[in-house]
Each structure stands twice: as structure tokens, then as C-alpha cells.
Design an enzyme around this catalytic site. Structure first.
Site, mmCIF file in Angstrom:
data_model
loop_
_atom_site.group_PDB
_atom_site.id
_atom_site.type_symbol
_atom_site.label_atom_id
_atom_site.label_comp_id
_atom_site.label_asym_id
_atom_site.label_seq_id
_atom_site.Cartn_x
_atom_site.Cartn_y
_atom_site.Cartn_z
ATOM 1 N N HIS A 56 10.287 33.454 57.223
ATOM 2 C CA HIS A 56 9.833 33.793 55.867
ATOM 3 C C HIS A 56 8.419 33.274 55.660
ATOM 4 O O HIS A 56 7.877 32.550 56.500
ATOM 5 C CB HIS A 56 10.793 33.283 54.797
ATOM 6 C CG HIS A 56 10.924 31.794 54.677
ATOM 7 N ND1 HIS A 56 11.425 30.997 55.677
ATOM 8 C CD2 HIS A 56 10.620 30.950 53.653
ATOM 9 C CE1 HIS A 56 11.442 29.737 55.279
ATOM 10 N NE2 HIS A 56 10.946 29.680 54.047
ATOM 11 N N HIS A 58 6.797 31.217 53.524
ATOM 12 C CA HIS A 58 6.352 29.939 52.967
ATOM 13 C C HIS A 58 5.451 29.187 53.939
ATOM 14 O O HIS A 58 5.678 29.179 55.157
ATOM 15 C CB HIS A 58 7.549 29.080 52.579
ATOM 16 C CG HIS A 58 8.206 29.536 51.306
ATOM 17 N ND1 HIS A 58 9.482 29.181 50.947
ATOM 18 C CD2 HIS A 58 7.741 30.344 50.291
ATOM 19 C CE1 HIS A 58 9.789 29.735 49.776
ATOM 20 N NE2 HIS A 58 8.755 30.441 49.371
ATOM 21 N N ASP A 60 5.025 26.165 54.802
ATOM 22 C CA ASP A 60 5.558 25.155 55.716
ATOM 23 C C ASP A 60 6.368 25.768 56.861
ATOM 24 O O ASP A 60 6.973 25.034 57.649
ATOM 25 C CB ASP A 60 6.386 24.114 54.960
ATOM 26 C CG ASP A 60 7.602 24.705 54.249
ATOM 27 O OD1 ASP A 60 7.583 25.907 53.935
ATOM 28 O OD2 ASP A 60 8.568 23.957 54.015
ATOM 29 N N HIS A 61 6.335 27.090 56.978
ATOM 30 C CA HIS A 61 6.955 27.762 58.122
ATOM 31 C C HIS A 61 5.955 28.609 58.920
ATOM 32 O O HIS A 61 6.303 29.106 59.992
ATOM 33 C CB HIS A 61 8.127 28.628 57.657
ATOM 34 C CG HIS A 61 9.279 27.808 57.153
ATOM 35 N ND1 HIS A 61 10.392 27.537 57.907
ATOM 36 C CD2 HIS A 61 9.457 27.163 55.964
ATOM 37 C CE1 HIS A 61 11.216 26.769 57.209
ATOM 38 N NE2 HIS A 61 10.666 26.531 56.026
ATOM 39 N N HIS A 114 16.398 32.853 49.035
ATOM 40 C CA HIS A 114 15.333 31.843 48.963
ATOM 41 C C HIS A 114 13.995 32.551 48.765
ATOM 42 O O HIS A 114 13.206 32.200 47.900
ATOM 43 C CB HIS A 114 15.348 31.028 50.248
ATOM 44 C CG HIS A 114 14.315 29.949 50.327
ATOM 45 N ND1 HIS A 114 14.291 28.870 49.470
ATOM 46 C CD2 HIS A 114 13.273 29.782 51.182
ATOM 47 C CE1 HIS A 114 13.277 28.086 49.789
ATOM 48 N NE2 HIS A 114 12.646 28.617 50.810
ATOM 49 N N ASP A 133 15.544 28.505 55.779
ATOM 50 C CA ASP A 133 15.845 28.004 54.437
ATOM 51 C C ASP A 133 16.868 28.865 53.715
ATOM 52 O O ASP A 133 16.958 28.828 52.474
ATOM 53 C CB ASP A 133 14.564 27.911 53.615
ATOM 54 C CG ASP A 133 13.605 26.872 54.170
ATOM 55 O OD1 ASP A 133 13.927 26.239 55.191
ATOM 56 O OD2 ASP A 133 12.518 26.705 53.588
ATOM 57 N N HIS A 171 15.024 22.400 57.689
ATOM 58 C CA HIS A 171 14.614 21.129 57.110
ATOM 59 C C HIS A 171 15.645 20.039 57.353
ATOM 60 O O HIS A 171 16.829 20.316 57.545
ATOM 61 C CB HIS A 171 14.408 21.266 55.602
ATOM 62 C CG HIS A 171 13.221 22.079 55.211
ATOM 63 N ND1 HIS A 171 11.967 21.542 55.107
ATOM 64 C CD2 HIS A 171 13.105 23.396 54.915
ATOM 65 C CE1 HIS A 171 11.112 22.496 54.739
ATOM 66 N NE2 HIS A 171 11.782 23.633 54.625
#
Length: 255
Positions: A56, A58, A60-61, A114, A133, A171
Site C-alpha cells: 500500500h 503509506h 512507511d512502506h 486500512h 497493515d 509492524h
């Protein structure tokens, strides 16, 4: 032959995963939170990165994608629905598509909730599903873009995978997820024992991923919203499964 899967801690609480096919020597990366630890792992193993699989959009990915692409020449694959907010893709994916890492075939599963374009990757021969996530160890992602019915449908899709599937999530949230889960089912013996094991693992700085799906089915409150005993505990007898899931998600948001 199953994939050799390496867990790569990134940032403060993210995980990336290297997937290596021993027979062909091909290697893929699942998500790219940051480049440095992934490049270090590639150097340590001597593996050559050929693909980056993105779950996805985001940051942080995906923040490590461009540095890794420049360093390795890897192709980048992600959801076509999110092409406008992902790094440039070499291949756009949708649910039902397949990806290959050497001789291992992975199925793309759409898991919106999400984010609306979130996808997961299931490699049945390796008993592995990479959920980032969407489904997490003892938890699930916040509903930043999707709805509760949408996320419940996504989790229900993942629930149908074989119980011996290992869930590789995005995570290290498991300890806090366990504390919340106990507020929903304080007398769940499997959950109590798992919470103790999680606390021990974290005290020894060990990852709590991957998690066995059958353990998630016994202990993860977000997967148990359809069970009569959980509905009774929440005083929600007669409510739809999606409504019960929404209540649990709201309680976690407020926890």
C-alpha cells in the site's frame, strides 16, 4: 521448495521481508520502509534483488523504493488502483493476479480497509501471507480510508486461508494489541498464554512476526467478531458481524 524468508526490522517498528527462492536464486522484497537495513541484509546474504512488492501507499512502506531501485535495478509491483500515489510501477496488480519469485507463485489478494488500494500476497507453497497493515498480529490496521464492512470483508477473506499459514504483517504492535485483546476476551485462555509469550519475546527483543493464522483465529478479536461468545461479551447479540467488528475497531481506536 519453500521460499527462504528473512524478517528485516526497519524504522522504529516496521518490518520488511526478503523472499528468496533457493533453486533459482531469485529474490523479492515485500515493502520498503527504508533502504539501509534492506541493503545491509542483501549484502549479508549475497542475494540479488529482482522485485519489490508493495502492499500500500503509506510512506512507511514505500520510502525506500527509489534508493533500492537505483541500487539494484529491481522491478516494482503494486496495486494498479493506487498507481497515482505509489512510486512508479513496472507492473500494476489487481486481486487474482499472480507474482512469481523463482518457482514460487504468489496470489494477489485485495484487502481494502486500512487503505482502499491495499493488497496482500499469499504464497501457498511457503505457507506465507504478507498482509502489511490489513491483518496484523493480534490486530488490524486503522480504517484510514475504508469502512468497517470493507475491512471485515477483507479479514474474512484472509480467515479462509489454511490455518497453518504464517502471517507476515507490517509492524511490531503485538504487545499493545495483546493488552487490548484482553479487554475484549479477558478469560480467553489461548489469548492469556499468547500474551505471556509475546511479553517474553519483546523483553528479549525478538520479533513477534510471523504469526500462525490458527493462533490469530483463536486470539485476535478482529477475526472473532462473528463468534456468538464475543457478541455476548460485547452485549451485541443479534448484531451483524460487521457491526461487531466496527465496535471492536472503535474501542481499539480509543484504547
Amino acid at each position: 521448495m519453500p521460499l527462504d524468508i528473512r524478517v528485516i526490522p526497519c524504522r522504529t517498528d516496521n518490518y520488511a521481508y526478503l523472499l528468496h527462492d533457493p533453486a533459482s536464486g531469485e529474490t523479492a522484497l515485500l515493502d520498503a520502509p527504508e533502504a539501509a537495513p534492506i541493503l545491509a541484509a542483501l549484502k549479508d546474504t549475497g542475494w540479488s534483488l529482482g522485485q519489490i512488492l508493495i502492499t500500500h501507499h503509506h510512506a512507511d512502506h514505500v520510502e525506500g523504493v527509489e534508493e533500492l531501485r537505483a541500487a539494484t535495478g529491481a522491478r516494482v509491483l503494486g496495486a494498479g488502483e493506487d498507481v497515482h500515489r505509489l512510486p512508479p510501477l513496472d507492473r500494476e496488480l489487481a486481486g487474482g493476479d499472480s507474482v512469481e519469485v523463482g518457482g514460487s507463485r504468489g496470489e494477489v489478494i485485495e484487502v481494502p480497509g486500512h487503505t482502499v488500494g491495499h493488497i496482500a500476497f499469499h504464497f501457498p507453497d511457503s505457507r506465507a501471507v504478507f498482509t502489511a497493515d490489513s491483518l496484523m498480529a493480534l490486530g488490524c490496521g486503522r480504517l484510514f480510508e475504508g469502512t468497517a464492512p470493507m475491512m471485515w470483508e477483507s479479514l474474512s477473506r484472509l480467515k479462509e486461508l489454511p490455518g497453518d499459514t504464517l502471517v507476515y504483517s507490517g509492524h511490531e504492535y503485538t504487545a499493545s494489541n495483546a493488552k487490548f485483546a484482553l479487554t475484549i476476551e479477558p478469560d480467553n485462555e489461548s489469548l492469556i498464554l499468547r500474551s505471556e509469550a509475546i511479553a517474553k519475546a519483546r523483553s528479549e527483543d525478538r520479533p513477534t512476526v510471523p504469526a500462525l493464522l490458527e493462533d490469530e483465529l483463536r486470539t485476535n478479536p478482529f477475526l472473532r467478531a462473528d463468534l456468538p461468545e464475543v457478541k455476548t461479551l460485547l452485549d451485541m447479540d443479534g448484531y451483524s458481524d460487521a457491526d461487531v467488528f466496527a465496535e471492536i475497531r472503535q474501542r481499539k481506536d480509543d484504547f
